[in-house]
Scaffold this motif. Structure first.
Motif, mmCIF file in Angstrom:
data_model
loop_
_atom_site.group_PDB
_atom_site.id
_atom_site.type_symbol
_atom_site.label_atom_id
_atom_site.label_comp_id
_atom_site.label_asym_id
_atom_site.label_seq_id
_atom_site.Cartn_x
_atom_site.Cartn_y
_atom_site.Cartn_z
ATOM 1 N N ILE A 37 -12.864 77.548 31.327
ATOM 2 C CA ILE A 37 -14.111 77.881 30.472
ATOM 3 C C ILE A 37 -13.937 79.329 30.274
ATOM 4 N N LEU A 38 -14.010 79.583 29.014
ATOM 5 C CA LEU A 38 -13.760 81.166 28.316
ATOM 6 C C LEU A 38 -15.264 81.523 28.401
ATOM 7 N N ALA A 39 -15.802 82.441 29.351
ATOM 8 C CA ALA A 39 -17.204 83.065 29.051
ATOM 9 C C ALA A 39 -16.925 84.420 28.534
ATOM 10 N N ALA A 40 -17.522 84.681 27.337
ATOM 11 C CA ALA A 40 -17.463 85.850 26.578
ATOM 12 C C ALA A 40 -18.680 86.438 26.242
ATOM 13 N N THR A 41 -18.652 87.881 26.118
ATOM 14 C CA THR A 41 -19.767 88.640 25.676
ATOM 15 C C THR A 41 -20.208 88.101 24.300
ATOM 16 N N HIS A 42 -21.192 88.337 23.652
ATOM 17 C CA HIS A 42 -21.619 87.938 22.142
ATOM 18 C C HIS A 42 -22.606 89.045 21.643
ATOM 19 N N GLU A 58 -3.916 78.473 21.694
ATOM 20 C CA GLU A 58 -4.973 77.644 22.734
ATOM 21 C C GLU A 58 -6.074 77.200 21.582
ATOM 22 N N GLU A 59 -6.446 76.116 21.844
ATOM 23 C CA GLU A 59 -7.277 75.580 21.099
ATOM 24 C C GLU A 59 -8.770 75.599 21.961
ATOM 25 N N PHE A 60 -9.911 75.720 21.218
ATOM 26 C CA PHE A 60 -11.390 75.857 21.976
ATOM 27 C C PHE A 60 -12.276 75.007 21.242
ATOM 28 N N SER A 61 -13.334 74.316 22.317
ATOM 29 C CA SER A 61 -14.513 74.092 21.773
ATOM 30 C C SER A 61 -15.823 74.702 22.030
ATOM 31 N N PHE A 62 -16.464 75.166 21.156
ATOM 32 C CA PHE A 62 -17.495 75.892 21.265
ATOM 33 C C PHE A 62 -19.036 75.353 21.232
ATOM 34 N N MET A 63 -19.970 75.535 21.813
ATOM 35 C CA MET A 63 -21.176 75.257 21.823
ATOM 36 C C MET A 63 -21.883 76.421 20.893
ATOM 37 N N ASN A 106 -10.393 65.704 26.638
ATOM 38 C CA ASN A 106 -10.079 66.187 25.251
ATOM 39 C C ASN A 106 -8.811 67.145 25.438
ATOM 40 N N GLN A 107 -8.834 67.723 26.443
ATOM 41 C CA GLN A 107 -7.756 68.773 26.888
ATOM 42 C C GLN A 107 -8.363 70.149 25.777
ATOM 43 N N LEU A 108 -9.339 70.447 25.568
ATOM 44 C CA LEU A 108 -9.834 71.583 25.105
ATOM 45 C C LEU A 108 -10.551 72.651 25.927
ATOM 46 N N ASN A 109 -10.080 73.831 25.708
ATOM 47 C CA ASN A 109 -10.905 74.863 26.452
ATOM 48 C C ASN A 109 -12.155 74.948 26.112
ATOM 49 N N LEU A 110 -13.381 75.527 26.825
ATOM 50 C CA LEU A 110 -14.401 75.365 26.442
ATOM 51 C C LEU A 110 -14.942 76.995 26.494
ATOM 52 N N GLY A 111 -15.357 77.169 24.970
ATOM 53 C CA GLY A 111 -15.807 78.673 24.885
ATOM 54 C C GLY A 111 -17.500 78.891 25.003
ATOM 55 N N ILE A 112 -18.012 79.759 25.808
ATOM 56 C CA ILE A 112 -19.300 79.883 26.033
ATOM 57 C C ILE A 112 -19.615 81.433 26.047
ATOM 58 N N PHE A 113 -20.849 81.682 25.468
ATOM 59 C CA PHE A 113 -21.772 83.083 25.375
ATOM 60 C C PHE A 113 -22.654 82.998 26.419
#
Length: 209
Positions: A37-42, A58-63, A106-113
């Motif tokens: 889970i990549l948790a980033a500032t927005h 690296e591949e990401f899935s974002f909300m 699905n072997q994707l990293n999850l991007g979250i703010f």
């Protein structure tokens, strides 16, 4: 080559051409043997782009907010790029489970703010809960991007710092107190990473129109 990979290469070219190369530190902190889970500032609408072009392959899935999916063509493009809709005020269990599935199946990293939007710096609940369900590490990331279109084309360099992962603790009881503790760790990591990039940096959220 997938649509995602093709799109990232196009974005890399555009961003390098008009904004230059980003300054990135902490790439060694990205987990190498599992999704995360990549948790980033927005702070800018460009934040997701800075993440995907600088951390590729690296591949990401974002909300992303639901309203973006109202347009038929944009809906198709976003979903092809592994982006899925979320009600930012009240994420549904179905949405959260889909985020977990992106990592576990699905072997994707999850991007979250964790702040939810550019109009807040408060870390909201949710990221820690996804960790509880997925048992994945949370990687905190601070982004100091150009905040305006003018700054982007003036080639104001984006700065990105990747922190040490917050590892899932199998021995812990992920109750309300534990989840709040993790949220606090994320917020503290953001502050520390901002300091590493620029001790004088201070983000003031814009007023929501």
């Amino acid at each position: 080559m997938t649509f995602y990979q093709f799109a990232i290469r196009i974005l890399q070219f555009i961003f390098r051409l008009f904004n230059g190369k980003s300054y990135v530190i902490g790439l060694e902190n990205l987990p190498q043997d599992d999704t995360y889970i990549l948790a980033a500032t927005h702070r800018s609408y460009l934040d997701p782009f800075y993440i995907v072009i600088n951390l590729f392959p690296e591949e990401f899935s974002f909300m992303a907010k639901e309203s973006l999916f109202n347009n038929f063509i944009l809906n198709k493009l976003l979903r092809k790029a592994y982006v899925f809709p979320v009600n930012r005020e009240k994420p549904s269990p179905k949405t959260i489970k889909h985020g977990v599935k992106q990592m576990t199946e699905n072997q994707l990293n999850l991007g979250i703010f964790p702040s939810g939007s550019r109009y807040s710096t408060q870390v909201k609940s949710g990221t820690a809960f996804i960790q509880r369900l997925s048992k994945k590490a949370i990687v905190p990331v601070a982004i100091q991007p150009p905040l305006t279109t003018g700054q982007f084309f003036q080639r104001k360099k984006a700065k990105i710092a990747i922190g040490e992962p917050i590892i899932y603790d199998e021995s812990a009881n992920y109750d309300k107190a534990k989840l709040a503790e993790i949220d606090h760790q994320i917020a503290q990591a953001f502050d520390n990473l901002d300091q590493q990039l620029d001790p004088s940096y201070h983000y003031i959220p814009p007023t929501k129109k």
